[in-house]
Motif scaffolding. Structure first.
Motif, short mmCIF file in Angstrom:
data_model
loop_
_atom_site.label_atom_id
_atom_site.label_comp_id
_atom_site.label_asym_id
_atom_site.label_seq_id
_atom_site.Cartn_x
_atom_site.Cartn_y
_atom_site.Cartn_z
N ALA A 202 0.83 -1.21 0.00
CA ALA A 202 0.00 0.00 0.00
C ALA A 202 0.86 1.25 0.00
O ALA A 202 0.56 2.23 -0.69
N LEU A 203 1.94 1.21 0.76
CA LEU A 203 2.84 2.36 0.81
C LEU A 203 3.44 2.64 -0.57
O LEU A 203 3.49 3.79 -1.02
N GLN A 204 3.88 1.60 -1.26
CA GLN A 204 4.48 1.78 -2.59
C GLN A 204 3.45 2.35 -3.57
O GLN A 204 3.77 3.24 -4.36
N ARG A 205 2.21 1.85 -3.51
CA ARG A 205 1.17 2.39 -4.39
C ARG A 205 0.92 3.86 -4.12
O ARG A 205 0.76 4.66 -5.05
N ASP A 206 0.89 4.24 -2.85
CA ASP A 206 0.67 5.65 -2.51
C ASP A 206 1.81 6.53 -3.02
O ASP A 206 1.58 7.64 -3.51
N LEU A 207 3.03 6.04 -2.91
CA LEU A 207 4.17 6.81 -3.40
C LEU A 207 4.11 7.00 -4.91
O LEU A 207 4.32 8.10 -5.43
N VAL A 208 3.80 5.93 -5.63
CA VAL A 208 3.73 6.01 -7.09
C VAL A 208 2.61 6.95 -7.52
O VAL A 208 2.78 7.78 -8.43
N ARG A 209 1.45 6.85 -6.90
CA ARG A 209 0.34 7.71 -7.25
C ARG A 209 0.63 9.17 -6.94
O ARG A 209 0.08 10.07 -7.60
N THR A 210 1.51 9.41 -5.99
CA THR A 210 1.86 10.78 -5.63
C THR A 210 2.85 11.39 -6.62
O THR A 210 3.03 12.60 -6.65
N GLY A 211 3.51 10.56 -7.42
CA GLY A 211 4.45 11.07 -8.40
C GLY A 211 5.89 10.70 -8.13
O GLY A 211 6.81 11.40 -8.56
N PHE A 212 6.10 9.59 -7.40
CA PHE A 212 7.45 9.11 -7.11
C PHE A 212 7.75 7.86 -7.93
O PHE A 212 6.86 7.07 -8.24
N ARG A 213 9.02 7.70 -8.26
CA ARG A 213 9.53 6.44 -8.80
C ARG A 213 10.27 5.74 -7.67
O ARG A 213 11.20 6.30 -7.09
N VAL A 214 9.86 4.51 -7.34
CA VAL A 214 10.33 3.84 -6.14
C VAL A 214 11.38 2.79 -6.47
O VAL A 214 11.20 1.97 -7.37
N GLU A 215 12.48 2.83 -5.73
CA GLU A 215 13.53 1.81 -5.81
C GLU A 215 13.76 1.24 -4.42
O GLU A 215 13.59 1.93 -3.41
#
Length: 260
Positions: A202-215
């Motif tokens: 859920a945290l990763q989805r929230d970050l991506v939806r906010t405009g982040f690219r997650v590594e």
């Protein structure tokens, strides 16, 4: 926790029956002698990983507490580091431990859900703070972080792999969360501190939806679990786009108040 330097059981009881802000004001003088402080081993491993991604110019420690994360920023930032927290007591302790030989340090008292900065930072870090936010609050929190980062800036925080169901650690975390939920059901003001509420998916989805690219960067200092996955990872979210969800209240950029 119950060493001569740490809080006594009675002190902890008073703190947990207070609001989050008041509780941390009371705990601040002894916070560094409790298990709630992020261990130095995690801070050091995070600094090593961030050095490979930096250097950075300006850094922000989100929910900085007594400033342990500021030491990480001081190792990877060249110009300035800023700590933000809503507890005046924690900030008071943090100011006292400022390193005079590091980059310029500033301290700001503010709610992380309404950060009083413009896009002024290349790096934002946070250590152990997410348990103080309900899951529905995290998109707004991440939007605030996105807003204060410059384009290409990074938001980094360590995540420990969850304990296996049935393990002692799992039982302890579950028991703590149950106690806190019962406390909040019968007592006001609430004290939000839930260790099991955070789910990485859920945290990763929230970050991506906010405009982040997650590594995800494994921290090899902590080894692997039996299934071969890392015990601890550093989540690094790069600001790549305009936020799409959870816009928080507008804020006016301010100059961080000098330490001291």
């Amino acid at each position: 926790m119950f060493s001569p330097e740490g809080p006594r059981l009675r002190e902890l009881a008073v703190q947990v029956m207070s609001s989050v802000e008041r509780g941390y004001d009371l705990l601040a003088p002894k916070f560094d002698h409790t298990p709630f402080r992020t261990p130095d081993s995690v801070l050091d491993a995070t600094a090593v990983a961030l050095r490979r991604l930096g250097p950075f110019d300006s850094g922000l420690d989100l929910c900085c507490g007594t400033g342990a994360g500021m030491d990480v920023l001081a190792r990877v930032c060249r110009r300035s580091v800023t700590g933000v927290d809503f507890s005046a007591g924690m900030l008071g302790v943090a100011r006292e431990r400022t390193r005079p030989d590091g980059p310029t340090a500033g301290w700001v008292r503010a709610d992380a859900r309404a950060l009083p900065f413009g896009p002024a930072f290349d790096l934002v870090v946070s250590f152990g703070a997410f348990g103080h936010f309900l899951p529905r609050e995290l998109p707004g929190l991440f939007t605030q972080v996105h807003r204060v980062l410059r384009p290409g800036g990074r938001f980094a925080f360590p995540m420990v792999a969850p304990p296996r169901p049935g393990s002692l650690a799992y039982g302890m975390l579950l028991g703590f969360d149950v106690v806190m939920r019962v406390r909040n059901a019968v007592w006001r003001p609430p004290f939000v501190m839930y260790y099991r509420a955070l789910r990485f998916g859920a945290l990763q989805r929230d970050l991506v939806r906010t405009g982040f690219r997650v590594e995800l960067h494994p921290l090899p200092e902590f080894g692997q679990r039996p299934d071969g996955s890392p015990r601890v990872r550093l989540v690094v979210a790069e600001r790549t786009a305009e936020p799409r969800v959870g816009r928080g209240p507008s804020a006016v950029p301010v100059r961080p108040r000098p330490a001291g």
